[in-house]
Design an enzyme around this catalytic site. Structure first.
Site, PDB file in Angstrom:
ATOM      1  N   VAL A   8      28.534  76.537  49.452  1.00 56.31           N
ATOM      2  CA  VAL A   8      30.052  76.366  49.377  1.00 56.31           C
ATOM      3  C   VAL A   8      30.902  76.839  49.554  1.00 56.31           C
ATOM      4  CG1 VAL A   8      31.511  77.568  47.607  1.00 56.31           C
ATOM      5  CG2 VAL A   8      29.546  76.463  46.873  1.00 56.31           C
ATOM      6  N   HIS A  17      33.498  81.790  60.921  1.00 54.26           N
ATOM      7  CA  HIS A  17      33.395  82.639  61.776  1.00 54.26           C
ATOM      8  C   HIS A  17      32.493  82.242  63.232  1.00 54.26           C
ATOM      9  CE1 HIS A  17      35.678  85.264  64.750  1.00 54.26           C
ATOM     10  NE2 HIS A  17      33.998  86.163  64.494  1.00 54.26           N
ATOM     11  N   PHE A  90      22.844  91.935  77.991  1.00 46.27           N
ATOM     12  CA  PHE A  90      24.192  92.622  77.191  1.00 46.27           C
ATOM     13  C   PHE A  90      24.022  94.066  77.111  1.00 46.27           C
ATOM     14  CE2 PHE A  90      26.881  90.367  73.834  1.00 46.27           C
ATOM     15  CZ  PHE A  90      27.191  89.235  74.688  1.00 46.27           C
ATOM     16  N   TRP A 128      36.103  74.443  48.346  1.00 46.85           N
ATOM     17  CA  TRP A 128      35.999  75.520  47.404  1.00 46.85           C
ATOM     18  C   TRP A 128      35.980  77.242  47.623  1.00 46.85           C
ATOM     19  CZ3 TRP A 128      33.541  72.716  42.528  1.00 46.85           C
ATOM     20  CH2 TRP A 128      34.174  71.189  42.802  1.00 46.85           C
ATOM     21  N   GLN A 203      32.528  98.002  63.601  1.00 40.44           N
ATOM     22  CA  GLN A 203      32.195  98.014  65.066  1.00 40.44           C
ATOM     23  C   GLN A 203      33.497  98.016  65.864  1.00 40.44           C
ATOM     24  OE1 GLN A 203      29.692  94.651  67.107  1.00 40.44           O
ATOM     25  NE2 GLN A 203      28.643  97.314  68.045  1.00 40.44           N
ATOM     26  N   HIS A 205      34.812  96.505  69.499  1.00 36.16           N
ATOM     27  CA  HIS A 205      34.453  96.208  70.220  1.00 36.16           C
ATOM     28  C   HIS A 205      35.313  96.726  71.581  1.00 36.16           C
ATOM     29  CE1 HIS A 205      33.524  93.104  73.357  1.00 36.16           C
ATOM     30  NE2 HIS A 205      32.638  92.510  72.491  1.00 36.16           N
ATOM     31  N   LEU A 215      38.333  88.397  71.360  1.00 38.81           N
ATOM     32  CA  LEU A 215      37.574  89.211  72.111  1.00 38.81           C
ATOM     33  C   LEU A 215      37.643  88.329  73.720  1.00 38.81           C
ATOM     34  CD1 LEU A 215      35.569  90.441  71.420  1.00 38.81           C
ATOM     35  CD2 LEU A 215      33.955  88.782  71.258  1.00 38.81           C
ATOM     36  N   GLU A 218      31.275  90.152  75.352  1.00 42.57           N
ATOM     37  CA  GLU A 218      30.807  90.818  76.337  1.00 42.57           C
ATOM     38  C   GLU A 218      29.742  90.173  77.176  1.00 42.57           C
ATOM     39  OE1 GLU A 218      27.881  93.749  73.847  1.00 42.57           O
ATOM     40  OE2 GLU A 218      27.157  93.749  74.460  1.00 42.57           O
ATOM     41  N   ARG A 249      28.011  99.365  72.858  1.00 41.03           N
ATOM     42  CA  ARG A 249      29.783  99.127  71.974  1.00 41.03           C
ATOM     43  C   ARG A 249      30.153 100.315  71.622  1.00 41.03           C
ATOM     44  NH1 ARG A 249      29.150  93.275  69.565  1.00 41.03           N
ATOM     45  NH2 ARG A 249      28.628  91.729  72.194  1.00 41.03           N
ATOM     46  N   HIS A 313      35.562  94.320  65.019  1.00 41.85           N
ATOM     47  CA  HIS A 313      35.119  93.722  65.445  1.00 41.85           C
ATOM     48  C   HIS A 313      34.181  93.132  63.947  1.00 41.85           C
ATOM     49  CE1 HIS A 313      33.316  90.058  67.942  1.00 41.85           C
ATOM     50  NE2 HIS A 313      32.036  90.804  67.825  1.00 41.85           N
ATOM     51  N   TYR A 314      33.408  93.902  63.756  1.00 36.55           N
ATOM     52  CA  TYR A 314      31.973  93.505  62.899  1.00 36.55           C
ATOM     53  C   TYR A 314      31.577  94.640  62.059  1.00 36.55           C
ATOM     54  CZ  TYR A 314      27.106  92.563  62.466  1.00 36.55           C
ATOM     55  OH  TYR A 314      26.019  92.017  61.546  1.00 36.55           O
ATOM     56  N   ARG A 348      25.919  97.818  66.118  1.00 34.78           N
ATOM     57  CA  ARG A 348      24.979  96.996  66.556  1.00 34.78           C
ATOM     58  C   ARG A 348      25.205  96.374  67.912  1.00 34.78           C
ATOM     59  NH1 ARG A 348      26.459  91.340  67.378  1.00 34.78           N
ATOM     60  NH2 ARG A 348      28.832  91.148  66.636  1.00 34.78           N
ATOM     61  N   GLY A 350      25.276  94.104  71.003  1.00 34.43           N
ATOM     62  CA  GLY A 350      25.626  91.982  70.842  1.00 34.43           C
ATOM     63  C   GLY A 350      24.490  91.578  71.091  1.00 34.43           C
ATOM     64  N   ASN A 352      23.139  90.712  68.513  1.00 29.26           N
ATOM     65  CA  ASN A 352      22.111  90.472  67.284  1.00 29.26           C
ATOM     66  C   ASN A 352      22.467  89.882  66.054  1.00 29.26           C
ATOM     67  OD1 ASN A 352      19.394  91.949  69.046  1.00 29.26           O
ATOM     68  ND2 ASN A 352      20.200  93.725  67.946  1.00 29.26           N
ATOM     69  N   SER A 353      23.627  89.824  66.367  1.00 30.03           N
ATOM     70  CA  SER A 353      24.371  89.351  64.737  1.00 30.03           C
ATOM     71  C   SER A 353      23.771  87.901  64.757  1.00 30.03           C
ATOM     72  CB  SER A 353      25.769  89.637  64.575  1.00 30.03           C
ATOM     73  OG  SER A 353      26.327  89.041  63.963  1.00 30.03           O
TER      74      SER A 353
HETATM   75  C1  FAD Z   1      35.353  86.458  68.354  1.00 36.47           C
HETATM   76  C2  FAD Z   1      33.655  87.400  68.006  1.00 36.47           C
HETATM   77  C3  FAD Z   1      32.813  86.820  68.429  1.00 36.47           C
HETATM   78  C4  FAD Z   1      31.164  86.704  68.507  1.00 36.47           C
HETATM   79  N1  FAD Z   1      30.390  87.033  69.373  1.00 36.47           N
HETATM   80  C5  FAD Z   1      28.880  87.123  68.956  1.00 36.47           C
HETATM   81  C6  FAD Z   1      28.037  86.937  69.957  1.00 36.47           C
HETATM   82  O1  FAD Z   1      27.965  86.646  70.588  1.00 36.47           O
HETATM   83  N2  FAD Z   1      26.687  86.758  69.556  1.00 36.47           N
HETATM   84  C7  FAD Z   1      25.961  87.884  68.005  1.00 36.47           C
HETATM   85  O2  FAD Z   1      24.918  87.208  67.850  1.00 36.47           O
HETATM   86  N3  FAD Z   1      27.323  87.822  67.650  1.00 36.47           N
HETATM   87  C8  FAD Z   1      28.568  87.417  67.315  1.00 36.47           C
HETATM   88  N4  FAD Z   1      29.604  87.452  66.487  1.00 36.47           N
HETATM   89  C9  FAD Z   1      29.200  87.751  64.997  1.00 36.47           C
HETATM   90  C10 FAD Z   1      28.489  87.390  64.856  1.00 36.47           C
HETATM   91  O3  FAD Z   1      29.275  86.090  65.207  1.00 36.47           O
HETATM   92  C11 FAD Z   1      28.969  87.087  62.955  1.00 36.47           C
HETATM   93  O4  FAD Z   1      28.364  88.046  62.462  1.00 36.47           O
HETATM   94  C12 FAD Z   1      28.153  86.010  62.572  1.00 36.47           C
HETATM   95  O5  FAD Z   1      28.459  84.922  62.962  1.00 36.47           O
HETATM   96  C13 FAD Z   1      28.889  85.349  60.851  1.00 36.47           C
HETATM   97  O6  FAD Z   1      27.534  84.664  60.311  1.00 36.47           O
HETATM   98  P1  FAD Z   1      27.410  84.842  58.683  1.00 36.47           P
HETATM   99  O7  FAD Z   1      26.895  84.110  58.476  1.00 36.47           O
HETATM  100  O8  FAD Z   1      27.422  85.913  58.343  1.00 36.47           O
HETATM  101  O9  FAD Z   1      29.540  84.552  58.322  1.00 36.47           O
HETATM  102  P2  FAD Z   1      30.671  83.497  58.718  1.00 36.47           P
HETATM  103  O10 FAD Z   1      30.142  82.347  59.935  1.00 36.47           O
HETATM  104  O11 FAD Z   1      31.946  84.295  58.994  1.00 36.47           O
HETATM  105  O12 FAD Z   1      30.618  82.108  57.490  1.00 36.47           O
HETATM  106  C14 FAD Z   1      31.297  82.802  55.988  1.00 36.47           C
HETATM  107  C15 FAD Z   1      31.075  81.414  55.372  1.00 36.47           C
HETATM  108  O13 FAD Z   1      31.373  82.018  54.261  1.00 36.47           O
HETATM  109  C16 FAD Z   1      32.771  80.563  53.604  1.00 36.47           C
HETATM  110  N5  FAD Z   1      33.172  81.983  53.029  1.00 36.47           N
HETATM  111  C17 FAD Z   1      33.672  83.282  53.109  1.00 36.47           C
HETATM  112  N6  FAD Z   1      34.274  82.990  51.279  1.00 36.47           N
HETATM  113  C18 FAD Z   1      34.393  82.780  50.997  1.00 36.47           C
HETATM  114  C19 FAD Z   1      34.281  82.550  49.154  1.00 36.47           C
HETATM  115  N7  FAD Z   1      35.575  82.944  48.498  1.00 36.47           N
HETATM  116  N8  FAD Z   1      34.191  81.213  48.640  1.00 36.47           N
HETATM  117  C20 FAD Z   1      33.878  80.209  49.503  1.00 36.47           C
HETATM  118  N9  FAD Z   1      32.972  80.130  50.942  1.00 36.47           N
HETATM  119  C21 FAD Z   1      33.658  81.342  51.302  1.00 36.47           C
HETATM  120  C22 FAD Z   1      33.393  80.877  55.014  1.00 36.47           C
HETATM  121  O14 FAD Z   1      34.341  79.158  54.175  1.00 36.47           O
HETATM  122  C23 FAD Z   1      32.283  80.792  56.030  1.00 36.47           C
HETATM  123  O15 FAD Z   1      31.192  78.971  55.714  1.00 36.47           O
HETATM  124  C24 FAD Z   1      30.916  87.465  67.303  1.00 36.47           C
HETATM  125  C25 FAD Z   1      32.164  87.380  66.355  1.00 36.47           C
HETATM  126  C26 FAD Z   1      33.222  87.190  66.343  1.00 36.47           C
HETATM  127  C27 FAD Z   1      34.137  87.308  65.607  1.00 36.47           C
END
Ligand code: FAD
Length: 534
Positions: A8, A17, A90, A128, A203, A205, A215, A218, A249, A313-314, A348, A350, A352-353
């Protein structure tokens, strides 16, 4: 395992994101002389010893396998001159162990994973919106969701729910995060009874554009870019003589803010200097951020230093889980940025997420599938959504003297960015808390201007704001509680790390009388806390 799985998501999956992640994903490739224990130690040190070492060992030990698995699924990682998977340096790490796809690593990973979802015929409820989790007899057994196209509220039964709803960046304004990063997952789990852990660890950045908070990866410093102040000096020499621009960071962001506060910045910024990297390398490896600089700051990093500053950032904190994604609510799992395992602790590293999302996402999925196999659905029906239907109707029916969501969201974001940024103190945090209480009261009277059912984004944004306020309050409360400086949490009224009293996690649970606070010891396996210098 044959589990029946559905995803969902409030946006199309590839618009999550993760798509925006630029720099890369870490893994020690052991056959190149980089033991995974070194990656683990860098992560422990990066976390300022607040990360749980048993969880960090799991993540770093499984990292190589995870990156290779993504490669085999079809991620075209950038390669070095010998044709091997390429690595870049990094921050906070003694080895270059960040695997990358130019400066759009997240996009590459996300699209390949989505192909797998399509291939496996996993049902995706895209657009949804999850409004609440259903908890019956103390167990999570589904969710109440709104189909955004029709505005209908439905009940989805589930034997297990994995909360992978991402971060909360937009609780701060500005932020590097997409506008959809509103902490829904953390708030949903919190409301369902799962504690949030270490929420004060936010965090900033080091390199974000002043104009819109975008952003500048890094990866730029990884490729050798400098940070300079108004006098053209590489000021990191003073703060982190060994690691310089590639210190962790939190350290780099604080150094920049100190330069700015002491008058060695320009218009609230210092500079990212990439000129010496040359246009060829920039175009090959950093093209996306070159475009960002041109489009949003009118600066071409190949020829001029880019004005940058620390920006939100995080979120290191999140829903407390074990290494298999289990929260304290049976049937509810969490993974990714919404979760706190905890591998990032106070800061965190860079890259590692993305790794955290893959390792603990997989582990949660495996555990959830295993346990679901032996279960029956809870006996819930469509009426489980009635409370939410009524409360949404009441929100739509409300007119009166209330305001729209926008001003409340902006004031919240600006308050957080002013009072809970790189430097904090008790007085500022308390001011933020009273402002949040005022915003909470105003939110109680909020008006939704669009009364229709079809794609009512006004309603969705208003519901998101409710989640954001929960998260903002948790961050402020955690920050007030932690009377020391550790990782990203720096209190100017308690400048030292205090292992004697604060080498512990802060857990917040939602109760009828407001949040309650508990503590949990940090898991220490092989690395005793030491002074942290870079
Ligand atoms: C600009 C940027 C650059 C980054 N670069 C790096 C990097 O180079 N290396 C690294 O390791 N990390 C990086 N990070 C951090 C990393 O990208 C994120 O921490 C990670 O991608 C988060 O993934 P996730 O699957 O937890 O969430 P997300 O990818 O944010 O996915 C969340 C999902 O939940 C869904 N959702 C949320 N709320 C609801 C709701 N109420 N109902 C239904 N669906 C919902 C959304 O639709 C989405 O599909 C970066 C972050 C940013 C912002």
């Amino acid at each position: 395992m044959g589990a029946d799985v559905a995803v969902v998501t409030k946006v199309h999956p590839v618009r999550s994101h993760s798509n925006a992640a630029q720099g890369g994903i870490n893994a020690a490739l052991t056959e190149r002389g980089d033991p995974w224990e070194d990656h683990a130690f860098d992560t422990v040190k990066g976390s300022d010893y607040l990360g749980d070492q048993d969880a960090i060992e799991v993540m770093c030990g499984e990292a190589g396998r995870e990156v290779i698995a993504m490669e085999h699924m079809g991620v075209i990682f950038s390669r070095d001159d010998e044709g091997r998977l390429g690595t870049r340096a990094f921050g906070g790490q003694r080895q270059a162990r960040t695997f990358f796809v130019a400066d759009f690593t997240g996009q590459a990973l996300l699209h390949v994973l989505y192909e797998q979802v399509v291939q496996a015929d996993v049902r995706v409820y895209e657009e949804w919106f999850v409004i609440s989790l259903i908890v019956e007899g103390g167990e999570c057994c589904g969710a109440v969701v709104m189909e955004m196209r029709s505005g209908e509220v439905h009940v989805i039964r589930a034997k297990a729910v994995i909360m992978a709803a991402g971060g909360l960046g937009r609780v701060f304004e500005p932020s590097t995060n997409a506008l959809i990063c509103t902490g829904d997952g953390m708030a949903l789990a919190y409301r369902a009874g799962a504690p949030l852990m270490d929420m004060e660890m936010v965090q900033y950045h080091p390199t974000t554009l002043k104009s819109n908070g975008a952003l500048m990866s890094e990866g730029a410093r990884g490729e050798g870019a400098y940070l300079i102040n108004a006098e053209g000096e590489r000021f990191m020499e003073r703060y982190a003589p060994n690691m310089m621009e590639l210190a962790s960071r939190d350290v780099v962001s604080r150094s920049e803010q100190t330069e700015i506060n002491e008058g060695r910045g320009v218009n609230g910024c210092v500079f990212l200097d990439c000129r010496h990297l040359g246009e060829k390398l920039i175009n090959e490896k950093l093209l996306q951020i070159r475009d960002l600089g041109r489009d949003f700051a009118n600066v071409d990093m190949a020829h001029e230093p880019v004005p940058i500053r620390p920006g939100m950032h995080y979120q290191m904190g999140g829903v407390k889980t074990d290494v298999d994604g289990r929260t304290s609510v049976p049937g509810l799992y969490a993974a990714g940025e919404a979760a706190c395992v905890s591998v990032h602790g106070g800061n965190r590293l860079g890259a590692n997420s993305l790794l955290d999302t893959l390792v603990f996402g997989r582990r949660s999925g495996e555990r959830a599938a295993e346990s679901a196999g032996a279960m029956q659905h809870a006996p819930i029906g469509d009426s489980a959504g009635d409370i939410e239907r009524a409360s949404i109707q009441a929100m739509l029916d409300r007119d009166g003297d209330g305001e729209l969501f926008g001003r409340i969201r902006l004031e919240m974001g600006e308050t957080m960015n002013a009072r809970l940024a790189v430097f904090r103190d008790r007085e500022g945090i308390q001011e933020a808390m009273s402002k949040l209480a005022e915003l909470r009261e105003r939110y109680g009277r909020v008006v939704v201007s669009d009364k229709g059912k079809t794609f009512n984004t006004n309603l969705i944004f208003t519901l998101e704001l409710g989640f954001m306020l929960d998260c903002a309050e948790a961050i402020a409360l955690g920050a007030l509680e932690r009377e020391e400086s550790r990782g990203a949490h720096y209190r100017t009224d308690a400048r030292e790390r205090d292992d004697e009293n604060w080498l512990k996690h802060i857990l917040l649970s939602k109760g009828p009388e407001g949040p309650s606070v508990e503590y949990l010891p940090v898991a220490i396996t092989q690395w005793q806390p030491q002074a942290r210098t870079y």
